[in-house]
Design a protein around this motif. Structure first.
Motif, PDB file in Angstrom:
ATOM      1  N   LEU A 310      32.069   5.825 -14.336  1.00  0.00           N
ATOM      2  CA  LEU A 310      32.524   4.433 -14.183  1.00  0.00           C
ATOM      3  C   LEU A 310      32.714   4.043 -12.723  1.00  0.00           C
ATOM      4  N   ARG A 311      32.415   4.978 -11.804  1.00  0.00           N
ATOM      5  CA  ARG A 311      32.598   4.747 -10.375  1.00  0.00           C
ATOM      6  C   ARG A 311      34.059   4.411 -10.048  1.00  0.00           C
ATOM      7  N   LEU A 312      34.978   5.195 -10.637  1.00  0.00           N
ATOM      8  CA  LEU A 312      36.403   5.033 -10.401  1.00  0.00           C
ATOM      9  C   LEU A 312      36.947   6.272  -9.710  1.00  0.00           C
ATOM     10  N   ALA A 313      38.003   6.078  -8.932  1.00  0.00           N
ATOM     11  CA  ALA A 313      38.718   7.220  -8.382  1.00  0.00           C
ATOM     12  C   ALA A 313      39.460   7.929  -9.503  1.00  0.00           C
ATOM     13  N   ARG A 314      39.644   9.244  -9.345  1.00  0.00           N
ATOM     14  CA  ARG A 314      40.307   9.994 -10.411  1.00  0.00           C
ATOM     15  C   ARG A 314      41.732   9.511 -10.634  1.00  0.00           C
ATOM     16  N   THR A 315      42.425   9.204  -9.556  1.00  0.00           N
ATOM     17  CA  THR A 315      43.809   8.720  -9.713  1.00  0.00           C
ATOM     18  C   THR A 315      43.832   7.379 -10.428  1.00  0.00           C
ATOM     19  N   GLU A 316      42.848   6.526 -10.135  1.00  0.00           N
ATOM     20  CA  GLU A 316      42.772   5.217 -10.782  1.00  0.00           C
ATOM     21  C   GLU A 316      42.503   5.377 -12.278  1.00  0.00           C
ATOM     22  N   ALA A 317      41.585   6.269 -12.629  1.00  0.00           N
ATOM     23  CA  ALA A 317      41.289   6.509 -14.039  1.00  0.00           C
ATOM     24  C   ALA A 317      42.479   7.134 -14.748  1.00  0.00           C
ATOM     25  N   GLY A 318      43.173   8.063 -14.076  1.00  0.00           N
ATOM     26  CA  GLY A 318      44.347   8.694 -14.675  1.00  0.00           C
ATOM     27  C   GLY A 318      45.458   7.705 -14.947  1.00  0.00           C
ATOM     28  N   GLN A 319      45.700   6.790 -14.000  1.00  0.00           N
ATOM     29  CA  GLN A 319      46.724   5.770 -14.217  1.00  0.00           C
ATOM     30  C   GLN A 319      46.347   4.834 -15.353  1.00  0.00           C
ATOM     31  N   ALA A 320      45.066   4.460 -15.409  1.00  0.00           N
ATOM     32  CA  ALA A 320      44.622   3.587 -16.505  1.00  0.00           C
ATOM     33  C   ALA A 320      44.780   4.281 -17.847  1.00  0.00           C
ATOM     34  N   LEU A 321      44.449   5.581 -17.897  1.00  0.00           N
ATOM     35  CA  LEU A 321      44.605   6.321 -19.143  1.00  0.00           C
ATOM     36  C   LEU A 321      46.070   6.379 -19.559  1.00  0.00           C
ATOM     37  N   ASP A 322      46.972   6.625 -18.608  1.00  0.00           N
ATOM     38  CA  ASP A 322      48.397   6.648 -18.933  1.00  0.00           C
ATOM     39  C   ASP A 322      48.857   5.317 -19.510  1.00  0.00           C
ATOM     40  N   ASP A 323      48.384   4.217 -18.916  1.00  0.00           N
ATOM     41  CA  ASP A 323      48.777   2.890 -19.427  1.00  0.00           C
ATOM     42  C   ASP A 323      48.224   2.657 -20.826  1.00  0.00           C
ATOM     43  N   LEU A 324      46.995   3.075 -21.055  1.00  0.00           N
ATOM     44  CA  LEU A 324      46.388   2.877 -22.367  1.00  0.00           C
ATOM     45  C   LEU A 324      47.104   3.685 -23.440  1.00  0.00           C
ATOM     46  N   VAL A 325      47.503   4.907 -23.118  1.00  0.00           N
ATOM     47  CA  VAL A 325      48.228   5.726 -24.083  1.00  0.00           C
ATOM     48  C   VAL A 325      49.630   5.171 -24.295  1.00  0.00           C
ATOM     49  N   ARG A 326      50.277   4.716 -23.236  1.00  0.00           N
ATOM     50  CA  ARG A 326      51.639   4.180 -23.358  1.00  0.00           C
ATOM     51  C   ARG A 326      51.681   2.964 -24.267  1.00  0.00           C
ATOM     52  N   LEU A 327      50.670   2.108 -24.192  1.00  0.00           N
ATOM     53  CA  LEU A 327      50.640   0.900 -25.028  1.00  0.00           C
ATOM     54  C   LEU A 327      50.002   1.147 -26.390  1.00  0.00           C
ATOM     55  N   GLY A 328      49.593   2.372 -26.666  1.00  0.00           N
ATOM     56  CA  GLY A 328      49.057   2.683 -27.983  1.00  0.00           C
ATOM     57  C   GLY A 328      47.610   2.324 -28.189  1.00  0.00           C
ATOM     58  N   VAL A 329      46.883   1.933 -27.123  1.00  0.00           N
ATOM     59  CA  VAL A 329      45.465   1.605 -27.271  1.00  0.00           C
ATOM     60  C   VAL A 329      44.650   2.869 -27.507  1.00  0.00           C
ATOM     61  N   LEU A 330      44.977   3.924 -26.785  1.00  0.00           N
ATOM     62  CA  LEU A 330      44.325   5.219 -26.961  1.00  0.00           C
ATOM     63  C   LEU A 330      45.354   6.243 -27.396  1.00  0.00           C
TER      64      LEU A 330
END
Length: 925
Positions: A310-330
């Motif tokens: 996705l051409r993302l930094a690892r920290t950026e992807a990790g933060q997005a994943l944390d947000d998605l899991v926190r809100l129940g999307v993933l």
């Protein structure tokens, strides 16, 4: 800390608990539950019950501006004072000051507002009972929550009951933690069960609440929503979306799902809305994971690769994943797999982008740094092969050998994946190359072995045949014959008769080469279901195309053919009689059953499709699961309206009509028969069902006479398939009326039929009904043995009934028939057995568990037991102790005649427990 906690409580149980609090002392209660668990509905219902009982129930939600809830509370208090009994002057004055206090908004306002609210509510409570109900506590502004906490604490001593609802995801929040300390008790709602959702579906699907829901729709919703299937709000939104998009139709008095597209979460659902709030990075990551999850798995360890693609930094992807899991999307499983919260959410995310975008993402994965440069590298071959098969450029990536090696490695563990790799290799093979012809045969055989006929039809039409036509000079005769016959076979199997003419160029080329003279008329012969012509044209297939070609030709010859013509075609083809099992399957237009007996291991029943759906319907009818058979018939009728009329559908409607007729619903039966064509293959079956309908709706003598006339007309036209059913019913009804002449005449027609058509069913009918007419118990015994071997529940019951008419000891046979027919719901035949039991002075069995009148508490206990609650959970739900529940259950078993919890559950689910007058009991809660 809360004094007590009641966990995993259903909506109705929680309502009973809250209703019991109304007459108690002042208290503060929390009702927690996930979003969509029905907290708002529960609070609204509780408020209505309180008001009907004379309690001033004030219900306030968090909607509106930050301070609106307090203003609405103040307005409600002024209304109560103006319309009710006048409280003390202090309460009146406090209520009058509230608007000014709320408008001031000074730093001291929360304490001052809380003081005035406490004074006002306490004054009203001195005149009559008051209950405060606040919905969505975690959505209130912090200053409002502070005032409400002070209010709840201050009015508790005045006998005021305060109830707050809260989402259980808000547990760590500081404001809600303060309320949990303040509360006397907490009720945690569980998500709704499938049975509860099913009970609510009629209200959402039609608005009237009177049209039942087809079980296939319930199953589809549960599968699509996964962990969200118990969320009331989610199910309601999805059903509304299906209804508005026209995917819900009413068939046979049931709401059914039409179309075969995935069920997706609507755009307005909280999860897609939360995803939009997170921004484009989280959206791209979630969509990527949903796309990969369609065919495989993404784990935590794959996150760096996902970020690179996705051409993302690892920290950026990790933060997005944390947000998605926190809100129940993933969701992340214990094994580390990342998946969308529900299949329906994954479908919604995949629909947002075109397949080309997903293919580009897969190619990006294949281009990850460190990818092996050649097929000789084995470190990531399986992973790369999978991503490359999804690449938008079919000619890019690797040479055919790379995919062939990956297919060999995957063959032992995943045959479908190996088949996918062979298709990828075929797309990258040059015509006339070393692997080209061999690969085509491998792909075709693999699809047949997996039962993937629809996918094979697509691959042949889009990949194989165009390349064959483009490079026809490189194509050997054997390969051309095999591909042609295979394509016709799978199109026939999937009832895609409109596409048969696409094979004409191949047939023309075969005719030019002298391999298939006259082959151009094959598509028309298949559409006419003419197996004799098909067999004549394809006589050389086995010699030219080998065993697979022969199997495909047999598939074509057996499709949509009735048994007599198929028998003649088989004699032309092989010179030997048609196997009895194949003939019986062909009688019922069971293409899958006929092919299974003809092709053996070369045929695999597909998971879906016209042939598979009809085969499953027949199996459900045979096994006695008539509700499932009706559900299958409705699904097939839905497909008929959207996809055309496959050849097997008429008999699906006939079987559905027979079930309705047996259940004494002749109007429903006639609706099923309205569009069934009268053909050679369906004529006897139609007459069989119509005889049963007329037996209920007309004079029995007239019905029997008309049935006889129908038989004579069918006999003259050669409608042999299903004729044994019609003759058997004529014998049974004539015997019931004492008309021995008609019964003997029908048996005289059945005997030569059994000699002409040597199937197990015809032989069984001859033994059973011949024994009935001739009083031959030995023949009946053999017939019962054959019926049991067939596994057909209804035929077994009929054979037992026939034996019960003749046996000197009929009790065992009649009771067996009674139990079986009762389980099927065949009320018409049950009445016949009941009359025989009474005529022979045999006690008619009552319901296994007779309908029992119970008081309200016992009904509630029975309902909780049916939902799988333990004694401890029931005691918690009813605010009592476990010992009393155990004693009450013991008395309940004695009163209902149930042997245990399983029997009590069955009695509850089948409606055998009903409310009655409250009775005095020696054991009480």
């Amino acid at each position: 800390m809360a004094a007590s906690s009641i966990r995993d409580v259903g909506h109705e149980e929680a309502g009973i608990v809250l209703e019991g609090l109304r007459a108690g002392p002042g208290a503060v209660w929390l009702v927690a539950g996930p979003a969509g668990s029905g907290r708002t509905t529960l609070l609204a219902t509780t408020a209505q019950r309180y008001r009907r009982a004379g309690t001033a129930a004030i219900r306030i939600s968090a909607a509106g501006a930050p301070r609106d809830p307090l203003r609405r509370l103040a307005t409600t208090l002024r209304t109560l004072i103006s319309t009710g009994a006048l409280p003390g002057p202090a309460a009146v004055a406090a209520t009058a000051r509230l608007p000014e206090r709320l408008a001031a908004g000074s730093g001291a306002a929360p304490l001052a507002v809380a003081h005035d609210l406490i004074t006002a509510v306490a004054g009203i409570a001195a005149v009559g009972p008051v209950a405060l109900l606040f919905d969505d506590l975690d959505a209130f502004a912090p200053e409002v929550a502070t005032v409400l906490a002070l209010l709840a604490e201050g009015v508790r001593g005045s006998g005021v009951l305060t109830i707050f609802t809260i989402t259980d995801t808000a547990l760590p929040a500081a404001a809600t933690h303060r309320f949990r300390i303040l509360a006397d008790a907490t009720i945690t709602l569980r998500e709704h069960t499938t049975e509860e959702i099913t009970a609510l579906l009629p209200v959402w699907t039609t608005g009237t609440g009177r049209t039942p829901t087809d079980q296939a729709l319930v199953d589809a919703l549960v599968t699509a929503l996964g962990p969200l299937a118990g969320n009331l709000a989610t199910v309601r939104q999805v059903v509304a979306e299906l209804r508005d998009s026209g995917r819900l139709i009413v068939l046979d008095g049931h709401v059914c799902l039409t179309g075969r597209g995935p069920i997706a979460l609507p755009r307005g659902h909280p999860l897609p809305a939360a995803l939009r709030r997170l921004g484009p990075v989280a959206g791209r990551l979630a969509t990527m994971i949903a796309g990969l999850d369609e065919h495989g798995a993404v784990g935590i360890d794959d996150l760096p690769a996902v970020a690179w693609a996705l051409r993302l930094a690892r920290t950026e992807a990790g933060q997005a994943l944390d947000d998605l899991v926190r809100l129940g999307v993933l969701r992340i499983s214990p094994s580390g797999r990342i998946r969308p919260a529900a299949p329906a959410l994954g479908a919604a995310l995949r629909q947002r982008h075109r397949p080309r975008w997903r293919g580009a993402v897969h190619r990006a994965f294949a281009e990850l740094p460190g990818a092996p440069p050649s097929a000789a590298s084995t470190g990531r071959r399986a992973e790369l092969a999978w991503f490359l098969t999804e690449s938008p450029d079919a000619q890019s990536g690797r040479d055919p050998d790379f995919f062939l090696t990956a297919a060999t490695e995957a063959e032992a563990t995943d045959r479908e994946l190996a088949c996918r790799y062979r298709i990828a290799a075929l797309r990258r093979s040059a015509p006339g190359g070393p692997h080209w012809a061999w690969l085509i045969g491998e792909v075709v055989e693999a699809h047949f072995a997996l039962g993937r006929y629809r996918r094979l039809a697509g691959e042949l039409g889009t990949t194989v045949v165009p390349r064959l036509l483009a490079e026809i000079q490189y194509v050997p005769d054997k390969l051309l014959m095999m591909v042609t016959v295979c394509w016709l076979a799978v199109l026939t199997h999937e009832d895609r008769h409109a596409d048969l003419d696409r094979a004409t160029p191949l047939l023309t080329e075969l005719a030019r080469r002298g391999q298939l003279p006259g082959g151009e008329i094959l598509p028309d012969a298949i559409r006419r279901a003419d197996p004799r012509t098909v067999a004549r044209l394809l006589a050389a297939t086995g010699r030219v195309a080998g065993p697979l070609g022969t199997g495909c030709a047999l598939l074509i010859g057996s499709s949509a053919a009735d048994s007599p013509r198929l028998h003649a075609a088989w004699l032309d083809w092989t010179g030997s009689p048609l196997p009895a099992e194949t003939s019986e399957a062909a009688d019922r237009l069971d293409r899958a059953g006929a092919l299974r007996s003809l092709l053996g291991k070369r045929y695999t029943l597909p998971k879906r499709g016209p042939a598979a759906d009809y085969h499953h319907l027949l199996a459900a009818y045979r096994d006695g699961d008539w509700d499932a058979a009706l559900s299958s018939a409705r699904r097939m009728e839905s497909d008929r309206r959207t996809r055309g009329t496959p050849a097997s559908h008429p008999l699906a409607a006939v079987l559905a009509a027979e079930i309705c007729a047996q259940r004494e619903e002749p109007a429903r039966a006639q609706d099923w028969l309205r569009n069934v064509p009268h053909t050679t293959a369906t004529g006897s079956y139609l007459a069989w069902v119509w005889l049963g309908i007329r037996w209920q709706t007309e004079e029995t003598d007239q019905a029997l006479h008309q049935g006889r006339q129908d038989y004579l007309a069918l006999h003259n036209t050669g409608c042999l398939p299903g004729m044994e059913l019609l003759l058997s019913r004529l014998i049974a009804y004539a015997t019931h009326l004492g008309d021995r002449t008609t019964a003997t005449r029908a048996l005289a027609e059945l005997i030569p039929l059994s000699r002409r058509r040597r199937t197990a069913h015809v032989r069984e009918a001859t033994l059973v009904f011949g024994g009935m007419v001739r009083n031959d118990t030995a023949a009946l015994t053999n017939g019962i043995r054959m019926a049991r071997a067939s596994g057909d529940t209804f035929r077994i019951a009929q054979a037992c009934l026939a034996m019960g008419r003749l046996s000197p000891s009929p009790e065992t046979w009649l009771l067996k028939a009674h139990r079986t027919l009762k389980r099927l719901g065949a009320t018409r035949e049950v009445a016949t057995v009941t009359a025989l039991l009474r005529a022979r002075q045999i006690p008619v069995p009552r319901e296994t568990h007779p309908r029992t009148e119970l008081d309200r508490l016992d009904l509630r206990i029975a309902e909780l037991v049916s939902r799988g609650h333990t004694n401890r959970q029931i005691a918690a739900a009813l605010a009592t102790n476990e010992k009393r529940i155990e004693a009450r259950l013991t008395a309940l078993f004695e009163q209902t005649g149930c042997a245990g919890r399983v029997d009590l559950t069955a009695a509850w689910l089948h409606g055998r427990l009903q409310p009655g007058p409250r009775k005095s009991r020696t054991v009480a809660v």
